[in-house]
Design an enzyme around this catalytic site. Structure first.
Site, PDB file in Angstrom:
ATOM      1  N   TYR A 270       0.866  -1.185   0.000  1.00 57.00           N
ATOM      2  CA  TYR A 270       0.000   0.000   0.000  1.00 57.00           C
ATOM      3  C   TYR A 270       0.901   1.233   0.000  1.00 57.00           C
ATOM      4  CZ  TYR A 270      -4.029   2.948   1.018  1.00 57.00           C
ATOM      5  OH  TYR A 270      -5.027   3.889   0.928  1.00 57.00           O
ATOM      6  N   TYR A 362     -10.767  -2.576   6.602  1.00 61.01           N
ATOM      7  CA  TYR A 362     -10.323  -1.212   6.867  1.00 61.01           C
ATOM      8  C   TYR A 362     -10.224  -0.902   8.357  1.00 61.01           C
ATOM      9  CZ  TYR A 362     -11.321  -0.232   1.925  1.00 61.01           C
ATOM     10  OH  TYR A 362     -11.333  -0.227   0.560  1.00 61.01           O
TER      11      TYR A 362
END
Length: 401
Positions: A270, A362
């Site tokens: 990421y 998340y």
């Protein structure tokens, strides 16, 4: 000398040259090719006096140069197939069971159908260019594909592909490394993880062996070991071919794997802009009004920095949330030992079949504090408004925050 990148496509520049009768060898417009014609896509269809005609958009020519051509003159089977497929797709969705109108003995497409076919053709070209751009910019061998069979959405605007962190001014994401291990065959007694006080994260099959929450210390650019070292995994980039695709349940873009991924395997990193938490708070307020955010808190050791993948990122920018994910977040240290600035790697939590969508939670420790553009009405975790989760998992918590 300095250069400004041109934002116009090659075909647009060619159109301008042909419109002004100019030659430009660097973009393929020479005296010989100035009047050359190649079918870019087909815009419309009609039948006159028993003959089939297609309205042709010529590659590198403005739309004002479109011409009707008899089918027998066209040598573009794939474009014909795309045209018929797009026409039938529209009819199946909108004109179910209806036939084309015949007026004055001329069969022709309805304007709405022709308009849809042109939009699909332009979308197909735009997505193909985007795919080529992504694959030019990536630094790993695996391919990136793009697919949209759901709607007319094209490539995202104002998104730039990067392979590693893009630090804001004053932030140094490469510091703290001055030496590396002396192992001839890692891992040895004084290999990088042990020097940092942790165990090696991978086994001999290059699979993850540590529990979530523990850091990964890979060998760095100062280490004696070579590129085949078993402790060099994340730094080599995504090993699997992936596809950015349009979801059919209102979650926008998502990512699926084109290859089988075994359990505990590295999938992707990421990345985005590294900004201060203060800047993240400011941007978060702006993102609230837009309904989405990509802020990922780097909270392994402190909460000084945040990764913002809204404008700059890689494939992970498009990975959706799930309450039952198949990816897990891990903090990684390679050429930087600053505990405030770990790299973020996503590893598989189970075997993932080819064609399966990739997701992560998340709400994981150290995860993105909200969501990607793939969900509607998303907002930062600090907001009081609760966002409905659309992951569809049996164990779905109902909300993203």
């Amino acid at each position: 000398a300095w250069y400004v990148p041109c934002l116009a496509s090659l075909e647009t520049l060619q159109e301008l040259c042909r419109k002004e009768n100019l030659r430009c060898k660097s973009i393929g417009i020479t005296k010989r090719s100035l009047k050359s014609y190649e079918v870019e896509y087909l815009c419309d269809y009609k039948v006159e006096e028993g003959k089939e005609y297609y309205l042709v958009k010529w590659k590198g020519w403005p739309e004002s140069s479109n011409t009707w051509e008899p089918k027998k003159h066209l040598n573009c089977p794939l474009l014909l197939q795309n045209f018929l497929s797009d026409k039938n797709e529209y009819l199946s969705r909108v004109s179910k069971g209806k036939t084309l109108k015949v007026r004055n003995h001329i069969k022709a497409l309805k304007p709405a159908i022709a308009d849809y076919v042109v939009k699909k053709a332009k979308q197909r070209i735009a997505l193909q260019r985007w795919k080529e751009e992504l694959n030019r910019k990536k630094n790993h061998k695996a391919m990136i594909l793009v697919e949209n069979t759901v709607d007319l959405e094209g490539p995202p605007l104002d998104f730039y592909y990067i392979n590693e962190y893009k630090p804001a001014p004053g932030i140094n994401v490469l510091n703290g490394i001055t030496t590396g291990c002396e192992c001839a065959d890692c891992p040895a007694e004084k290999c990088c993880p042990k020097e940092a006080g942790f165990i090696l994260a991978y086994n001999k099959h290059k699979k993850l062996t540590i529990q979530p929450g523990l850091p990964i210390y890979e060998c760095n650019s100062y280490c004696r070991c070579g590129p085949d070292c078993p402790n060099r995994i994340v730094q080599k980039g995504t090993p699997y071919s992936l596809c950015i695709f349009r979801t059919n349940n209102g979650r926008g873009w998502g990512v699926k794997t084109l290859q089988k991924i075994k359990n505990n395997s590295f999938v992707m990193e990421y990345v985005g802009e590294v900004i201060t938490s203060e800047e993240a708070e400011r941007r978060g307020q702006l993102y609230d009004n837009q309904g989405n955010t990509y802020l990922f808190d780097l909270d392994y050791d402190s909460d000084e920095f945040t990764v913002d993948a809204a404008r700059y990122g890689n494939v992970s920018h498009f990975v959706n949330h799930s309450c039952d994910p198949n990816l897990q977040v891990f903090n990684v240290f390679i050429d930087n030992l600053d505990l405030r600035l770990p790299r973020i790697a996503l590893f598989s939590t189970r075997t993932i079949k080819a064609g399966e969508e990739l997701t992560f939670d998340y709400q994981m420790k150290g995860s993105i504090d909200l969501t990607s553009d793939s969900a509607d009405g998303l907002s930062p975790s600090k907001k009081r408004i609760r966002t409905v989760c659309k992951c569809g998992a049996v164990c779905c918590r109902g909300y993203l925050n």
